[in-house]
Design a protein around this motif. Structure first.
Motif, mmCIF file in Angstrom:
data_model
loop_
_atom_site.group_PDB
_atom_site.id
_atom_site.type_symbol
_atom_site.label_atom_id
_atom_site.label_comp_id
_atom_site.label_asym_id
_atom_site.label_seq_id
_atom_site.Cartn_x
_atom_site.Cartn_y
_atom_site.Cartn_z
ATOM 1 N N ASP A 264 54.709 -4.264 25.972
ATOM 2 C CA ASP A 264 53.875 -3.824 27.094
ATOM 3 C C ASP A 264 53.478 -4.954 28.048
ATOM 4 O O ASP A 264 53.021 -4.701 29.153
ATOM 5 C CB ASP A 264 52.626 -3.091 26.566
ATOM 6 C CG ASP A 264 51.872 -3.911 25.534
ATOM 7 O OD1 ASP A 264 52.157 -5.130 25.407
ATOM 8 O OD2 ASP A 264 51.011 -3.341 24.828
ATOM 9 N N PRO A 298 57.482 1.141 26.194
ATOM 10 C CA PRO A 298 56.150 1.629 25.820
ATOM 11 C C PRO A 298 55.721 2.750 26.769
ATOM 12 O O PRO A 298 55.973 2.667 27.973
ATOM 13 C CB PRO A 298 55.268 0.385 26.000
ATOM 14 C CG PRO A 298 55.998 -0.485 26.973
ATOM 15 C CD PRO A 298 57.463 -0.196 26.798
ATOM 16 N N ARG A 299 55.074 3.777 26.223
ATOM 17 C CA ARG A 299 54.716 4.927 27.070
ATOM 18 C C ARG A 299 53.887 4.497 28.274
ATOM 19 O O ARG A 299 54.052 5.036 29.366
ATOM 20 C CB ARG A 299 53.946 5.968 26.249
ATOM 21 C CG ARG A 299 54.861 6.776 25.361
ATOM 22 C CD ARG A 299 54.337 8.202 25.137
ATOM 23 N NE ARG A 299 55.159 8.859 24.123
ATOM 24 C CZ ARG A 299 56.257 9.555 24.398
ATOM 25 N NH1 ARG A 299 56.672 9.696 25.639
ATOM 26 N NH2 ARG A 299 56.938 10.136 23.419
ATOM 27 N N GLY A 300 53.020 3.493 28.091
ATOM 28 C CA GLY A 300 52.146 3.049 29.182
ATOM 29 C C GLY A 300 52.921 2.481 30.364
ATOM 30 O O GLY A 300 52.417 2.443 31.485
ATOM 31 N N ARG A 301 54.144 2.031 30.143
ATOM 32 C CA ARG A 301 54.936 1.459 31.235
ATOM 33 C C ARG A 301 56.324 2.108 31.309
ATOM 34 O O ARG A 301 57.273 1.523 31.820
ATOM 35 C CB ARG A 301 55.059 -0.063 31.038
ATOM 36 C CG ARG A 301 53.711 -0.758 30.986
ATOM 37 C CD ARG A 301 53.849 -2.255 31.030
ATOM 38 N NE ARG A 301 54.289 -2.734 32.343
ATOM 39 C CZ ARG A 301 54.669 -3.993 32.579
ATOM 40 N NH1 ARG A 301 54.654 -4.882 31.607
ATOM 41 N NH2 ARG A 301 55.049 -4.356 33.783
ATOM 42 N N TYR A 302 56.395 3.309 30.754
ATOM 43 C CA TYR A 302 57.698 3.965 30.605
ATOM 44 C C TYR A 302 58.420 4.147 31.947
ATOM 45 O O TYR A 302 59.597 3.778 32.101
ATOM 46 C CB TYR A 302 57.518 5.315 29.896
ATOM 47 C CG TYR A 302 58.815 6.026 29.656
ATOM 48 C CD1 TYR A 302 59.740 5.544 28.732
ATOM 49 C CD2 TYR A 302 59.157 7.171 30.383
ATOM 50 C CE1 TYR A 302 60.948 6.175 28.526
ATOM 51 C CE2 TYR A 302 60.369 7.807 30.184
ATOM 52 C CZ TYR A 302 61.262 7.309 29.248
ATOM 53 O OH TYR A 302 62.465 7.932 29.050
ATOM 54 N N GLU A 400 55.289 4.804 21.234
ATOM 55 C CA GLU A 400 53.827 4.832 21.358
ATOM 56 C C GLU A 400 53.292 3.410 21.453
ATOM 57 O O GLU A 400 53.628 2.562 20.628
ATOM 58 C CB GLU A 400 53.193 5.548 20.147
ATOM 59 C CG GLU A 400 53.683 6.975 19.913
ATOM 60 C CD GLU A 400 53.514 7.877 21.139
ATOM 61 O OE1 GLU A 400 52.550 7.657 21.912
ATOM 62 O OE2 GLU A 400 54.343 8.773 21.332
ATOM 63 N N ASP A 401 52.402 3.177 22.419
ATOM 64 C CA ASP A 401 51.836 1.838 22.621
ATOM 65 C C ASP A 401 50.951 1.424 21.446
ATOM 66 O O ASP A 401 50.184 2.240 20.938
ATOM 67 C CB ASP A 401 50.961 1.819 23.883
ATOM 68 C CG ASP A 401 51.742 2.197 25.126
ATOM 69 O OD1 ASP A 401 52.075 3.384 25.287
ATOM 70 O OD2 ASP A 401 52.047 1.289 25.908
ATOM 71 N N SER A 402 51.048 0.168 21.063
ATOM 72 C CA SER A 402 50.082 -0.440 20.135
ATOM 73 C C SER A 402 50.328 -1.939 20.162
ATOM 74 O O SER A 402 51.412 -2.389 20.528
ATOM 75 C CB SER A 402 50.240 0.095 18.706
ATOM 76 O OG SER A 402 51.432 -0.391 18.138
ATOM 77 N N LYS A 403 49.316 -2.712 19.762
ATOM 78 C CA LYS A 403 49.410 -4.178 19.851
ATOM 79 C C LYS A 403 50.615 -4.711 19.078
ATOM 80 O O LYS A 403 51.320 -5.608 19.525
ATOM 81 C CB LYS A 403 48.099 -4.772 19.287
ATOM 82 C CG LYS A 403 48.022 -6.268 19.325
ATOM 83 C CD LYS A 403 47.354 -6.746 20.631
ATOM 84 C CE LYS A 403 47.416 -8.252 20.781
ATOM 85 N NZ LYS A 403 48.463 -8.730 21.671
ATOM 86 N N ALA A 405 53.323 -3.063 18.243
ATOM 87 C CA ALA A 405 54.564 -2.352 18.593
ATOM 88 C C ALA A 405 55.206 -1.700 17.364
ATOM 89 O O ALA A 405 56.439 -1.665 17.226
ATOM 90 C CB ALA A 405 55.548 -3.296 19.285
ATOM 91 N N THR A 425 59.303 -9.851 26.510
ATOM 92 C CA THR A 425 57.857 -10.069 26.497
ATOM 93 C C THR A 425 57.492 -11.312 27.304
ATOM 94 O O THR A 425 58.323 -12.218 27.463
ATOM 95 C CB THR A 425 57.370 -10.250 25.030
ATOM 96 O OG1 THR A 425 55.990 -10.617 25.030
ATOM 97 C CG2 THR A 425 58.149 -11.345 24.303
#
Ligand code: NAD
Length: 521
Positions: A264, A298-302, A400-403, A405, A425
């Motif tokens: 992300d 990541p869904r947040g930046r898909y 799904e987003d998470s720290k 990954a 990254t």
């Protein structure tokens, strides 16, 4: 370009083939013939194995040479390949459609670097060491060349993949029978010419251009001691079965379906990430085993990732592989293009969203071209995400987003294959931490290029064993432990007692006994 050859390179000489059969590679950019060479059949394979066997078994032969002397020949071989770089790059591009700019980077230069690297390892490696025993005596541990090697390679990187086998085999003291793929036999003649010009002794390298039947005959040949194969997982399984039955050592470098995990925090500016992302996902028109063809976003930046990948794919100039501007050439054959198109159709039927490509370029009416293609909204369970496509087709899969990954790592690992992969990254440490959790044998952070110093290979359906690095040399060695019941006094070990097959290798301890260097670069 019309390249015609009438002989086979066997036993250090240009010999007449046993039949009139010929192989005629076609330029996938133009569909025109490029020339032809004799097709090696069983009798020719027998002759090549016989020559390799004789060169390996002969007293005073290659296997018995001081490793540094072998290294000198290998360095001359690399120089002779350099001298043919232009022609090799052009022939490879013309035969398999690799853009000539990429051929110049990966198919010339790199093979020579691999040869020189193993020439150095031949000098630095201790082929014999004496260890103090735990039980009172001492043990001489000998590293002996495994023998005659059958090296079988595919068409996508004919030079590099041949040298991944020839170089460590030569360094170890083995002799080689190389079987190139029918699509890319012309450039193998330049390898033979370079070997001959460099003074590679007769029989150390023999080349049999042939198809599957010649390959199968070579794999099962009683004169062969080890098989090194790169190609499809299906052929690898068949070869592995034969080698299992024969208890013959085998290295298998097979297919892949690697994941490119975009974290992300990744910098999604094409000016920053574009070139490396294209190289890691589409090099050689998607016809590269390790490419990160499943892009995990990541869904947040898909949406950003889909746009980036789509814009990059759309921006790549498609055209004749010999054109300097081309970044995506044709597929290797009409059949391969149809196979790839079938995968795209299947992906769309499964529910993927086509964001670019999927068609034959309108302005190219000859050649087996396909526009770089992006399929978005792919589910990792679909066929298009599970099977190797081997064309310019990328799947984008949301996670799904998470720290940590975790979902991306889960999806990356949910594959039958285990070859490569990448992590993208802004934080290389975080990238490496994620990379270490991916179950593949190689993986890159913010880029991917197999370095000759480190082992390269696959796990699961991607293969068995490794090439490159000191580990790649070890694959061409076998061990012999000579137990001394009284402590070693530094004298030369007496008589080898070796079988005829070891005759050459038996001489090997003489120059190396004093060293205790271990297998390190
Ligand atoms: P392929 O398996 O059809 O052929 C590879 C070579 O093996 C050719 O020389 C062929 O003539 C020979 N061959 C085929 N069947 C054989 C058999 N039963 N016995 C002996 N020899 C046989 O593969 P291909 O289509 O030429 O190459 C593409 C495949 O290679 C892809 O799956 C790709 O992923 C894989 N590959 C893997 C790596 C790696 O390092 N893991 C590198 C490049 C390509």
């Amino acid at each position: 370009m019309d390249s015609r050859h009438d002989h086979l390179y066997i036993g250090g000489a240009w010999v007449r083939p046993s039949t009139e059969r010929r192989l005629a590679p076609v330029d996938p950019s133009t569909e025109l013939s490029l020339g032809s060479v004799p097709e090696a059949v069983e009798a020719d394979v027998d002759a090549a194995v016989g020559a390799a066997r004789a060169a390996f078994d002969s007293p005073g032969g290659w296997a018995s040479w001081e490793p540094s002397r072998r290294g000198e020949v290998m360095e001359r071989f690399a120089a002779e390949l350099d001298a043919r770089a232009r022609d090799i790059a052009a022939l490879v591009s013309a035969q398999n459609g690799m853009p000539v700019n990429i051929a110049r980077q990966l198919e010339v230069g790199y093979p020579g670097a691999v040869l020189r690297y193993y020439a150095g390892l031949a000098r630095e490696t201790g082929f014999s060491e004496v260890r103090a025993g735990l039980l009172g005596g001492s043990v001489e541990v000998r590293r002996l060349p495994v023998g005659v090697v059958a090296a079988i390679v595919p068409w996508n990187y004919p030079q590099v993949l041949s040298m991944f086998k020839i170089a460590p085999a030569m360094a170890a003291g083995c002799t080689v029978v190389l079987k190139p793929s029918p699509e890319t036999v012309l450039d193998s003649y330049l390898v033979a010419e370079a070997a001959q010009a460099a003074g590679v002794p007769a029989g150390v390298l023999n080349i049999v251009p042939g198809g599957r039947a010649a390959g199968a005959h070579l794999v099962a040949h009683p004169g062969v001691d080890k098989v090194a194969f790169t190609g499809s997982t299906a052929a690898g399984r068949a070869i592995g079965e034969t080698c299992g039955r024969l208890l013959r050592p085998v290295t298998l470098e097979l297919g892949g379906k690697s994941a490119g995990i975009v974290l992300d925090d990744a910098e999604l500016d094409p000016a920053v990430i574009g070139q490396d992302l294209v190289a890691a996902t589409l090099t050689n028109n998607g016809q590269t085993c390790f490419l990160s063809t499943r892009i995990l976003a990541p869904r947040g930046r898909y949406a950003e990732v889909v746009d980036l990948v789509t814009d990059l794919a759309r921006s790549l100039p498609v055209g004749n592989a010999l054109d300097e501007q081309t970044l995506v050439g044709p597929l290797v054959s009409a059949a391969q293009r149809e196979r790839v198109e079938g995968h795209v159709a299947k992906g769309l039927a499964e529910g993927a969203r086509l964001t670019t490509g999927g068609r034959r370029p309108a302005d190219l009416d000859r050649g087996w071209f396909l526009e770089p293609t992006v399929l978005a909204d792919v589910d990792n369970s679909w066929t298009v995400a599970r099977e190797e496509i081997f064309g310019p087709v990328l799947c984008v899969i949301p996670y799904e987003d998470s720290k940590d990954a975790a979902d991306a790592v889960r999806i990356a690992n949910d594959s039958d294959f285990g070859l490569g992969g990448t992590v993208w990254t802004a934080d290389p440490e975080r990238g490496a931490a994620v990379a270490r959790r991916v179950h593949t044998s190689t993986i890159g952070v913010n880029g991917y290029l197999p370095d000759p110093v480190a082992p390269f290979g696959g796990t699961k359906a991607s293969g068995l064993g490794s090439e490159l690095g000191p580990e790649g040399l070890a694959a061409y060695l076998r061990f012999q432990s000579v137990y001394q019941s009284s402590p070693a006094d530094g004298r030369e070990p007496a008589g080898s007692g070796a079988e005829p097959r070891d005759a050459g290798a038996a001489h090997q301890h003489t120059p190396m006994t004093a060293t205790t260097t271990t297998l390190t670069a």
